[in-house]
Design a protein around this motif. Structure first.
Motif, short mmCIF file in Angstrom:
data_model
loop_
_atom_site.label_atom_id
_atom_site.label_comp_id
_atom_site.label_asym_id
_atom_site.label_seq_id
_atom_site.Cartn_x
_atom_site.Cartn_y
_atom_site.Cartn_z
N ASP A 1 0.83 -1.20 0.00
CA ASP A 1 0.00 0.00 0.00
C ASP A 1 0.87 1.26 0.00
N PHE A 2 0.41 2.28 -0.74
CA PHE A 2 1.03 3.61 -0.71
C PHE A 2 -0.08 4.64 -0.59
N LEU A 3 -0.11 5.32 0.55
CA LEU A 3 -1.22 6.21 0.88
C LEU A 3 -0.71 7.58 1.35
N PRO A 4 -1.60 8.55 1.54
CA PRO A 4 -1.15 9.91 1.85
C PRO A 4 -0.21 10.04 3.05
N ASP A 5 -0.44 9.28 4.09
CA ASP A 5 0.46 9.39 5.25
C ASP A 5 1.89 9.04 4.89
N ASP A 6 2.06 8.08 3.97
CA ASP A 6 3.41 7.71 3.52
C ASP A 6 4.05 8.87 2.75
N LEU A 7 3.25 9.49 1.89
CA LEU A 7 3.79 10.55 1.04
C LEU A 7 4.05 11.84 1.83
N LYS A 8 3.23 12.12 2.84
CA LYS A 8 3.45 13.30 3.67
C LYS A 8 4.86 13.32 4.24
N VAL B 1 7.52 11.80 3.06
CA VAL B 1 8.47 12.00 1.96
C VAL B 1 8.52 13.47 1.56
N TYR B 2 7.36 14.10 1.47
CA TYR B 2 7.31 15.51 1.08
C TYR B 2 7.94 16.41 2.14
N ALA B 3 7.76 16.09 3.41
CA ALA B 3 8.38 16.87 4.47
C ALA B 3 9.90 16.81 4.38
N GLY C 1 2.90 20.31 -2.49
CA GLY C 1 1.64 19.70 -2.90
C GLY C 1 1.83 18.83 -4.11
N CYS C 2 0.75 18.19 -4.54
CA CYS C 2 0.87 17.23 -5.64
C CYS C 2 -0.41 17.10 -6.44
N VAL C 3 -0.27 16.41 -7.55
CA VAL C 3 -1.39 15.97 -8.37
C VAL C 3 -1.39 14.44 -8.33
N ALA C 4 -2.49 13.86 -7.85
CA ALA C 4 -2.62 12.41 -7.77
C ALA C 4 -3.22 11.90 -9.08
N VAL C 5 -2.56 10.91 -9.67
CA VAL C 5 -2.94 10.40 -11.00
C VAL C 5 -3.42 8.96 -10.90
N GLN C 6 -4.43 8.64 -11.68
CA GLN C 6 -5.01 7.30 -11.66
C GLN C 6 -3.99 6.22 -11.99
N ALA C 7 -4.19 5.05 -11.37
CA ALA C 7 -3.38 3.88 -11.70
C ALA C 7 -4.25 2.69 -12.06
N TRP D 1 6.17 8.90 -7.96
CA TRP D 1 6.14 8.13 -6.71
C TRP D 1 4.84 7.36 -6.62
N PRO D 2 4.80 6.12 -6.16
CA PRO D 2 5.93 5.34 -5.64
C PRO D 2 6.64 4.48 -6.69
N VAL D 3 6.22 4.57 -7.95
CA VAL D 3 6.86 3.74 -8.98
C VAL D 3 8.36 4.01 -9.05
N CYS D 4 8.74 5.26 -8.82
CA CYS D 4 10.16 5.63 -8.89
C CYS D 4 11.02 4.86 -7.89
N LEU D 5 10.41 4.32 -6.84
CA LEU D 5 11.17 3.65 -5.79
C LEU D 5 11.84 2.36 -6.26
N VAL D 6 11.42 1.83 -7.39
CA VAL D 6 12.07 0.61 -7.89
C VAL D 6 13.45 0.91 -8.47
N ALA D 7 13.72 2.20 -8.73
CA ALA D 7 15.01 2.56 -9.35
C ALA D 7 15.74 3.64 -8.57
N GLY D 8 15.25 3.99 -7.40
CA GLY D 8 15.92 5.04 -6.63
C GLY D 8 15.07 5.48 -5.46
N ASN D 9 15.20 6.75 -5.08
CA ASN D 9 14.37 7.29 -4.01
C ASN D 9 13.92 8.70 -4.40
#
Length: 276
Positions: A30-37, A39-41, A47-53, A233-241
């Motif tokens: 799972d990847f949800l807003p609390d995880d991204l908060k 990372v953003y901090a 802020g961000c734009v959330a895109v469908q998957a 994010w989070p797809v980028c995590l397979v190749a970096g951070n």
């Protein structure tokens, strides 16, 4: 403001997210807003734009619900069946959702390289234009010929190309992609996201130097006013951070004026998606 123009959320389900193959097993969770908060901090993102998957209306509703509960989600790019005879009715149901900014179809997954040019899809785009929604173009390089014909037909519709159209950086594919991207960039209503690049290179051995020619071409083709930073994010995590993804862009544009840097890192996303 620094705006991440492209990221995803999901509650991981093996069947729904079957595109997450064995090479990407690190993001089978799972990847949800609390995880991204968090990372953003750590990375000074505002802020961000959330895109469908996932290609369901339930996905659009899921993202809108997250946006209603998390102010840092400034906009949503959902999914809707653009080929449906009921498109107008479906759009009407979303008209009160101010954070719904546009839609995307996973065209890269369609076997027909001319999928974008099908009459029922073109009709759907014409309806989007009428309702002032933007459209995210997700394609592979072999579909760029269709993209060129597609954007020509809608000079007043705002488009953005996701992930610089996924050139096969790992294989050194460049020339054919570059020719078409230059031509598409001549249309002022088309933008491009500097996103999803490290996952088109070798996950383990990529270097910024390897990716720079692609970034340089995008900036020449679309200019500093139509280029957007996105993390994927989070797809980028397979190749970096996240830090590496952000630095790939910020270091590349570091010699530009502060105005140009601010535009790429947030201003253009605010303008394109009409973010509040």
């Amino acid at each position: 403001m620094i705006i991440d123009s492209h990221q995803h959320f999901w509650n991981y389900e093996p069947l729904k997210h079957e595109w997450i193959d064995d090479s990407m097993s690190a993001i089978r969770k799972d990847f949800l807003p609390d995880d991204l908060k968090k990372v953003y901090a750590e990375n000074d993102i505002d802020g961000c734009v959330a895109v469908q998957a996932d290609q369901t209306l339930a996905e659009t509703d899921f993202l809108l619900d997250l946006a209603s509960k998390n102010d840092f989600i400034k906009g949503v790019v959902g999914w809707i069946d653009l080929r449906s005879d009921n498109l107008e009715t479906d759009l009407e149901a979303y008209k009160e959702h101010e954070r719904l900014k546009g839609f995307r179809h996973v065209v890269q997954g369609e076997a027909d390289s001319n999928f974008l040019l099908r009459p029922n899809f073109l009709r759907g785009i014409s309806i989007l234009e009428k309702h002032n929604y933007v459209y995210d173009i997700l394609v592979f390089p072999h579909q760029l010929g269709a993209v060129l014909e597609f954007v020509k037909q809608f000079p007043n519709q705002k488009f953005v190309i996701d992930h610089i159209a996924k050139p096969y950086i790992k294989d050194g594919f460049y020339d054919g992609w570059a020719i078409l991207m230059r031509e598409i960039g001549t249309y002022d209503n088309v933008y491009c996201k500097l996103s999803g690049m490290i996952t088109e290179a070798d996950f383990n051995t990529w270097t910024p130097t390897q990716i720079h020619p692609y970034m340089n071409l995008v900036l020449k083709a679309f200019g500093t006013k139509r280029t957007l930073f996105g993390s994927d994010w989070p797809v980028c995590l397979v190749a970096g951070n996240y830090k590496k993804v952000k630095e790939l862009v910020t270091e590349f544009i570091a010699k530009m004026s502060s105005t140009e840097q601010a535009a790429i890192m947030g201003g253009n996303a605010i303008k394109f998606y009409n973010l509040k």
